[in-house]
Design a protein around this motif. Structure first.
Motif, PDB file in Angstrom:
ATOM      1  N   UNK A  84      36.975  28.980  47.633  1.00 47.97           N
ATOM      2  CA  UNK A  84      37.726  28.278  46.598  1.00 47.97           C
ATOM      3  C   UNK A  84      37.102  28.542  45.236  1.00 47.97           C
ATOM      4  N   UNK A  85      37.925  28.459  44.215  1.00 48.38           N
ATOM      5  CA  UNK A  85      37.420  28.667  42.865  1.00 48.38           C
ATOM      6  C   UNK A  85      37.191  27.328  42.163  1.00 48.38           C
ATOM      7  N   UNK A  86      37.239  26.216  42.943  1.00 51.00           N
ATOM      8  CA  UNK A  86      37.187  24.895  42.308  1.00 51.00           C
ATOM      9  C   UNK A  86      35.888  24.656  41.535  1.00 51.00           C
ATOM     10  N   UNK A  87      34.775  25.252  42.018  1.00 46.91           N
ATOM     11  CA  UNK A  87      33.519  25.047  41.304  1.00 46.91           C
ATOM     12  C   UNK A  87      33.536  25.730  39.942  1.00 46.91           C
ATOM     13  N   UNK A  88      34.131  26.910  39.896  1.00 43.38           N
ATOM     14  CA  UNK A  88      34.225  27.628  38.619  1.00 43.38           C
ATOM     15  C   UNK A  88      35.207  26.931  37.697  1.00 43.38           C
ATOM     16  N   UNK A  89      36.303  26.422  38.291  1.00 41.89           N
ATOM     17  CA  UNK A  89      37.290  25.684  37.499  1.00 41.89           C
ATOM     18  C   UNK A  89      36.615  24.471  36.874  1.00 41.89           C
ATOM     19  N   UNK A  90      35.802  23.776  37.694  1.00 38.60           N
ATOM     20  CA  UNK A  90      35.113  22.591  37.191  1.00 38.60           C
ATOM     21  C   UNK A  90      34.197  22.968  36.034  1.00 38.60           C
ATOM     22  N   UNK A  91      33.532  24.113  36.135  1.00 37.63           N
ATOM     23  CA  UNK A  91      32.606  24.513  35.077  1.00 37.63           C
ATOM     24  C   UNK A  91      33.354  24.763  33.767  1.00 37.63           C
ATOM     25  N   UNK A  92      34.472  25.472  33.842  1.00 41.81           N
ATOM     26  CA  UNK A  92      35.120  25.902  32.596  1.00 41.81           C
ATOM     27  C   UNK A  92      36.057  24.855  32.010  1.00 41.81           C
ATOM     28  N   UNK A  93      36.828  24.148  32.874  1.00 45.92           N
ATOM     29  CA  UNK A  93      37.801  23.214  32.307  1.00 45.92           C
ATOM     30  C   UNK A  93      37.688  21.814  32.890  1.00 45.92           C
ATOM     31  N   UNK A  94      36.838  21.601  33.897  1.00 44.14           N
ATOM     32  CA  UNK A  94      36.712  20.276  34.500  1.00 44.14           C
ATOM     33  C   UNK A  94      37.481  20.204  35.805  1.00 44.14           C
ATOM     34  N   UNK A  95      37.045  19.281  36.688  1.00 45.93           N
ATOM     35  CA  UNK A  95      37.610  19.220  38.038  1.00 45.93           C
ATOM     36  C   UNK A  95      39.057  18.744  38.032  1.00 45.93           C
ATOM     37  N   UNK A  96      39.425  17.883  37.057  1.00 43.93           N
ATOM     38  CA  UNK A  96      40.756  17.291  37.093  1.00 43.93           C
ATOM     39  C   UNK A  96      41.758  18.011  36.192  1.00 43.93           C
ATOM     40  N   UNK A  97      41.441  19.181  35.782  1.00 45.00           N
ATOM     41  CA  UNK A  97      42.351  19.954  34.955  1.00 45.00           C
ATOM     42  C   UNK A  97      43.614  20.259  35.761  1.00 45.00           C
ATOM     43  N   UNK A  98      44.830  20.239  35.244  1.00 43.45           N
ATOM     44  CA  UNK A  98      45.149  20.090  33.818  1.00 43.45           C
ATOM     45  C   UNK A  98      45.354  18.651  33.350  1.00 43.45           C
ATOM     46  N   UNK A  99      45.208  17.635  34.244  1.00 39.17           N
ATOM     47  CA  UNK A  99      45.404  16.260  33.800  1.00 39.17           C
ATOM     48  C   UNK A  99      44.443  15.912  32.653  1.00 39.17           C
ATOM     49  N   UNK A 100      43.177  16.262  32.845  1.00 46.27           N
ATOM     50  CA  UNK A 100      42.215  16.072  31.761  1.00 46.27           C
ATOM     51  C   UNK A 100      41.235  17.246  31.802  1.00 46.27           C
ATOM     52  N   UNK A 101      40.605  17.490  30.684  1.00 46.68           N
ATOM     53  CA  UNK A 101      39.672  18.619  30.683  1.00 46.68           C
ATOM     54  C   UNK A 101      38.357  18.180  30.062  1.00 46.68           C
ATOM     55  N   UNK A 104      34.504  19.781  28.509  1.00 47.16           N
ATOM     56  CA  UNK A 104      33.736  20.977  28.147  1.00 47.16           C
ATOM     57  C   UNK A 104      32.250  20.692  28.332  1.00 47.16           C
ATOM     58  N   UNK A 105      31.946  19.673  29.159  1.00 49.53           N
ATOM     59  CA  UNK A 105      30.554  19.276  29.382  1.00 49.53           C
ATOM     60  C   UNK A 105      29.690  20.447  29.829  1.00 49.53           C
ATOM     61  N   UNK A 106      30.172  21.204  30.840  1.00 44.47           N
ATOM     62  CA  UNK A 106      29.352  22.267  31.423  1.00 44.47           C
ATOM     63  C   UNK A 106      29.287  23.494  30.529  1.00 44.47           C
ATOM     64  N   UNK A 107      30.414  23.768  29.839  1.00 45.94           N
ATOM     65  CA  UNK A 107      30.379  24.856  28.860  1.00 45.94           C
ATOM     66  C   UNK A 107      29.414  24.506  27.741  1.00 45.94           C
ATOM     67  N   UNK A 108      29.410  23.219  27.371  1.00 42.23           N
ATOM     68  CA  UNK A 108      28.489  22.752  26.341  1.00 42.23           C
ATOM     69  C   UNK A 108      27.046  22.982  26.753  1.00 42.23           C
ATOM     70  N   UNK A 109      26.740  22.738  28.045  1.00 36.23           N
ATOM     71  CA  UNK A 109      25.376  22.955  28.535  1.00 36.23           C
ATOM     72  C   UNK A 109      24.994  24.433  28.457  1.00 36.23           C
ATOM     73  N   UNK A 110      25.972  25.297  28.773  1.00 36.92           N
ATOM     74  CA  UNK A 110      25.701  26.738  28.670  1.00 36.92           C
ATOM     75  C   UNK A 110      25.433  27.122  27.219  1.00 36.92           C
ATOM     76  N   UNK A 111      26.221  26.481  26.307  1.00 36.08           N
ATOM     77  CA  UNK A 111      26.020  26.725  24.874  1.00 36.08           C
ATOM     78  C   UNK A 111      24.603  26.349  24.473  1.00 36.08           C
ATOM     79  N   UNK A 167      21.933  14.619  25.927  1.00 35.47           N
ATOM     80  CA  UNK A 167      23.231  15.181  25.559  1.00 35.47           C
ATOM     81  C   UNK A 167      23.125  16.660  25.223  1.00 35.47           C
ATOM     82  N   UNK A 168      21.894  17.145  25.074  1.00 32.93           N
ATOM     83  CA  UNK A 168      21.706  18.560  24.732  1.00 32.93           C
ATOM     84  C   UNK A 168      20.984  19.292  25.868  1.00 32.93           C
ATOM     85  N   UNK A 169      21.167  18.830  27.082  1.00 32.39           N
ATOM     86  CA  UNK A 169      20.534  19.509  28.217  1.00 32.39           C
ATOM     87  C   UNK A 169      21.268  20.802  28.559  1.00 32.39           C
ATOM     88  N   UNK A 170      20.584  21.642  29.380  1.00 41.44           N
ATOM     89  CA  UNK A 170      21.102  22.990  29.586  1.00 41.44           C
ATOM     90  C   UNK A 170      21.635  23.191  31.006  1.00 41.44           C
TER      91      UNK A 170
END
Lengths: 333, 266
Positions: free
Chosen positions: A71-88, A90-97, A282-285
């Motif tokens: 399943x791609x659900x883990x990658x989906x969760x990373x990029x747009x969140x688990x409940x996308x498209x209902x809500x999104x 950017x927590x995990x993308x923020x951590x990568x940033x 809030x600025x963890x990686x």
């Protein structure tokens, strides 16, 4: 394939050796060593990384462990969140940033200060160089936990620098001159005194400290091979020291400079202890998040694996970019 | 003028690099349970606790030593045939093998640690010291690989030709020329792996699964409860080991050469 070639080579050797019984034993031993080596390297170096990749497609079972899946659900969760498209989210993308932001600033800070240091070091006698190398190797091999502990004591609010600031009257002086408000804007002060924990400045400084000896060690070969007569010739022709540095030294170490910066960057992407101690939650990686998901409270191994893969892909992308830059720079313009 | 500036810059860098280490080490002298700098009621009692009386620390220290020595030995034993084949045949297969063996050192340790955690839980070795030793041996395989390769390349081909002309077999050449000439490089590789294994903790964290602790792991686990002077003693012990080992490498091996210095100048 090359593995087959290598095995065939061993087998061929064994076959030729059958004529002489003693040599046959040697040949068979060599073949056996061969097979064991390949098996060991493939099993221990490659399989763990492959497992990370495969498990990143796994499925987390609520309230239990996880199961194999595709399943791609883990990658989906990373990029747009688990409940996308209902809500999104950017927590995990923020951590990568934040991973990349810390790694870039710390790597640049380390390289900018390590370059002149290494240059000066290579101009010293070989004996002095060996002493410096022992000192740097000893500090670089010292576990991250110890250096972070040291900086924590220096920067923590109840001891170290903030106390020194208050005791020496520097805090009051800063308040009078108005610099205190500037520091507060930068997040480096609370209403009463300066504070360095948590702050981005402290995080970057500590990370940079961790890789600084690496920077020197990696730049050392290139700078020690630099021909001193070039710089001397430039000086005789009347070039000032800055001109020499800019036009003679820098261009000749451009390639190792790019390479070293990238290696430091990749190394810093995985930094863990310094971030948990010095960075605001809030600025963890991503590295911190991987740890939390694989071994921490949330226990979601597939998602932790997916984040590891993303971290690895980011690192590889930057290394490839570096290779491309190097090749481009190596081509005569 | 510029010379003076250079000296000042280098001394400043040395002070900054040494500062946190000096502070941690001096905190080891604290009499109480809290870390103070400068230390209060200086005592050496913490050293006794770390090395002799506190079972938590002595057990961790024993584990650290076992893992470091085991992993360094194993990685040298693995690296030797790989480096030797690469040097002897120069074949693409042996080059590939050497590259594969260096991958663990090149990827972020947290990623490899997660992978090894999965690997050992499937193999059933999670939480055993043996798994810890093998994991570190693989992680640091790149170090003896590099130092032994440097050593092999340093052998003068004239010796090998002479041996071949005189009818020496590969085994004899290996025993009389290759092995003695590469010994310092092998020992250096061993020590590099030893010191790094001693200080590593993130891979060990995933592999140990909290079933056993090394010193760095023990410190890492107690980070949340704050520092104690006993941890600082560990820092003193570790930095002492590192300096001793690298001084030995510098004394009996050619450290500048191992680090890639130019040979033509001295």
């Amino acid at each position: 394939m090359s593995v087959a070639d290598d095995l065939a080579y061993g087998a061929e050797k064994a076959a030729v050796a059958i004529a002489a019984p003693k040599a046959a034993v040697v040949g068979r031993v060599s073949l056996a060593v061969h097979v064991v080596l390949w098996a060991a390297v493939l099993a221990f170096c490659l399989v763990p990384l492959l497992l990370v990749l495969i498990i990143s497609f796994g499925h987390k079972v609520e309230g239990a462990g996880w199961e194999w899946a595709l399943t791609l659900e883990n990658y989906k969760r990373f990029f747009v969140g688990a409940n996308w498209p209902a809500e999104s989210t950017s927590l995990y993308l923020g951590q990568l940033y934040w991973s990349m932001r810390y790694a870039v600033s710390a790597a640049l800070l380390a390289i900018v200060t390590a370059l002149p240091f290494t240059y000066l070091m290579t101009r010293q006698s070989r004996r002095a160089q060996a002493v410096w190398l022992v000192f740097l190797l000893a500090t670089v091999s010292l576990s991250e936990v110890f250096s972070v502990m040291g900086w924590d004591i220096i920067l923590s609010n109840n001891s170290g620098l903030p106390m020194l600031f208050a005791a020496s009257g520097l805090t009051d002086w800063l308040k009078e001159t108005g610099w205190f408000d500037v520091l507060r804007d930068w997040g480096l002060a609370n209403p009463r005194n300066v504070k360095f924990k948590p702050s981005e400045v402290a995080t970057v400084l500590t990370l940079s400290y961790l890789v600084w000896p690496y920077a020197v060690i990696l730049l050392y070969p290139a700078l020690s091979r630099l021909d001193p007569s070039l710089a001397e010739a430039a000086r005789t022709m009347g070039a000032g020291p800055w001109t020499v540095a800019r036009t003679v030294i820098l261009p000749s170490v451009r390639l190792p400079l790019i390479g070293t910066t990238l290696l430091l960057f990749v190394f810093l992407l995985g930094a863990y202890v310094a971030i948990t101690v010095f960075a605001d939650p809030s600025q963890h990686t991503t590295a911190v998040s991987v740890y939390e998901h694989v071994r921490g409270s949330t226990l979601n191994a597939p998602f932790g694996a997916a984040q590891s893969v993303i971290l690895l892909v980011t690192a590889t992308a930057f290394l490839l970019l570096g290779q491309w830059l190097t090749r481009k720079a190596a081509r005569p313009s | 003028m510029l010379r003076v500036l250079g000296t000042i810059f280098m001394s400043l860098a040395a002070v900054v690099v040494a500062l946190p280490i000096v502070i941690v080490c001096s905190a080891a002298l604290n009499g109480g349970r809290t870390m103070f700098f400068p230390p209060q009621d200086s005592t050496l009692a913490r050293f006794g606790e770390f090395f002799i009386s506190e079972p938590v620390w002595t057990r961790a220290l024993t584990n650290s030593v076992i893992v470091a020595i085991g992993a360094a030995t194993l990685s040298v034993l693995l690296a030797w045939p790989i480096a030797y084949r690469l040097w002897k045949t120069g074949s693409r297969a042996s080059a590939l093998l050497a590259t594969l063996g260096s991958i663990p050192f090149a990827v972020p340790p947290i990623v490899f640690g997660v992978g090894l955690g999965f690997f050992w839980s499937f193999m059933g070795g999670l939480g055993t010291i043996t798994a810890g030793i093998i994991s570190h041996a693989v992680l640091f395989l790149a170090l003896p690989l590099v130092t032994i390769s440097i050593g092999l390349q340093a052998i003068d081909r004239a010796y090998l030709d002479a041996a071949a002309t005189m009818g020496a077999t590969e085994t004899v050449t290996f025993r009389t020329i290759v092995l003695p000439q590469t010994l310092p490089y092998t020992i250096s590789g061993f020590f590099f792996a030893l010191v790094l294994s001693f200080n590593e903790f993130i891979v060990m964290f995933f592999v140990s699964a909290s079933a056993f602790a090394t010193v760095t792991l023990q410190i890492f686990n107690s980070l949340r409860n704050g520092y104690t002077p006993t941890m600082a003693v560990a820092a003193v012990a570790f930095i002492a080991v590192s300096i001793a080992v690298f001084s030995a490498v510098a004394r009996w091996g050619d450290l500048p050469r191992l680090m890639g210095a130019d040979q033509s100048r001295s």
